[in-house]
Design a protein around this motif. Structure first.
Motif, PDB file in Angstrom:
ATOM      1  N   ASP A   9      -8.496  15.481 -33.733  1.00 50.09           N
ATOM      2  CA  ASP A   9      -9.939  15.511 -33.927  1.00 50.09           C
ATOM      3  C   ASP A   9     -10.394  14.596 -35.060  1.00 50.09           C
ATOM      4  O   ASP A   9     -11.579  14.370 -35.238  1.00 50.09           O
ATOM      5  N   ASN A  11      -9.662  11.446 -34.989  1.00 52.59           N
ATOM      6  CA  ASN A  11      -9.631  10.138 -34.320  1.00 52.59           C
ATOM      7  C   ASN A  11      -8.328   9.367 -34.484  1.00 52.59           C
ATOM      8  O   ASN A  11      -8.322   8.144 -34.470  1.00 52.59           O
ATOM      9  N   ASN A  33     -13.276   4.506 -30.296  1.00 57.13           N
ATOM     10  CA  ASN A  33     -13.855   4.277 -28.970  1.00 57.13           C
ATOM     11  C   ASN A  33     -13.186   3.095 -28.272  1.00 57.13           C
ATOM     12  O   ASN A  33     -13.851   2.288 -27.623  1.00 57.13           O
ATOM     13  N   VAL A  66      -9.611  17.401 -29.198  1.00 56.04           N
ATOM     14  CA  VAL A  66     -11.012  17.179 -28.840  1.00 56.04           C
ATOM     15  C   VAL A  66     -11.276  17.829 -27.479  1.00 56.04           C
ATOM     16  O   VAL A  66     -10.351  18.024 -26.695  1.00 56.04           O
ATOM     17  N   TRP A  70     -14.690  14.892 -23.648  1.00 61.84           N
ATOM     18  CA  TRP A  70     -14.849  13.693 -24.469  1.00 61.84           C
ATOM     19  C   TRP A  70     -14.266  12.509 -23.709  1.00 61.84           C
ATOM     20  O   TRP A  70     -13.268  12.625 -22.985  1.00 61.84           O
ATOM     21  N   THR A  71     -14.862  11.364 -23.899  1.00 60.11           N
ATOM     22  CA  THR A  71     -14.440  10.167 -23.176  1.00 60.11           C
ATOM     23  C   THR A  71     -12.962   9.853 -23.392  1.00 60.11           C
ATOM     24  O   THR A  71     -12.254   9.529 -22.442  1.00 60.11           O
ATOM     25  N   SER A  72     -12.478   9.944 -24.608  1.00 53.17           N
ATOM     26  CA  SER A  72     -11.064   9.635 -24.893  1.00 53.17           C
ATOM     27  C   SER A  72     -10.127  10.543 -24.108  1.00 53.17           C
ATOM     28  O   SER A  72      -9.128  10.083 -23.559  1.00 53.17           O
TER      29      SER A  72
END
Length: 90
Positions: A9, A11, A33, A66, A70-72
């Motif tokens: 979380d 990143n 991102n 996450v 979430w996109t990732s």
């Protein structure tokens, strides 16, 4: 061999290569991102460094701190599902 992808979380993304229960190698990078740009490149780097290919990977796992939406997390899931399909097609 097994691939484990960990998304923290904070990143940070880590990708691990296991042979049995023993970790052989790992890579880590800061997720900004950009997972779609770096995941396959780093997976390739990890496999090449260890003289392995996708045909040697029998399992993958995604561990994410996450949420799944979430996109990732979604990119990781689709990428590994696609690689699994490609391996089965050989």
């Amino acid at each position: 061999m097994k691939i484990v992808l960990k998304i923290d979380d904070n990143n940070v993304v880590r990708i691990f290569l296991f042979k049995g229960k023993k970790e052989k190698e790992s890579l880590e990078w800061k997720e900004e991102n950009s997972l779609s740009r770096f995941l396959l490149a780093n997976l390739d780097k990890l496999l090449r460094k260890n003289g392995a290919g996708l045909d040697k990977i029998s399992e993958y796992k995604i561990i994410s701190d996450v949420p799944e939406n979430w996109t990732s997390a979604r990119i990781a899931k689709v990428t590994f599902e696609s690689l699994e399909i490609a391996t089965l097609a050989k």
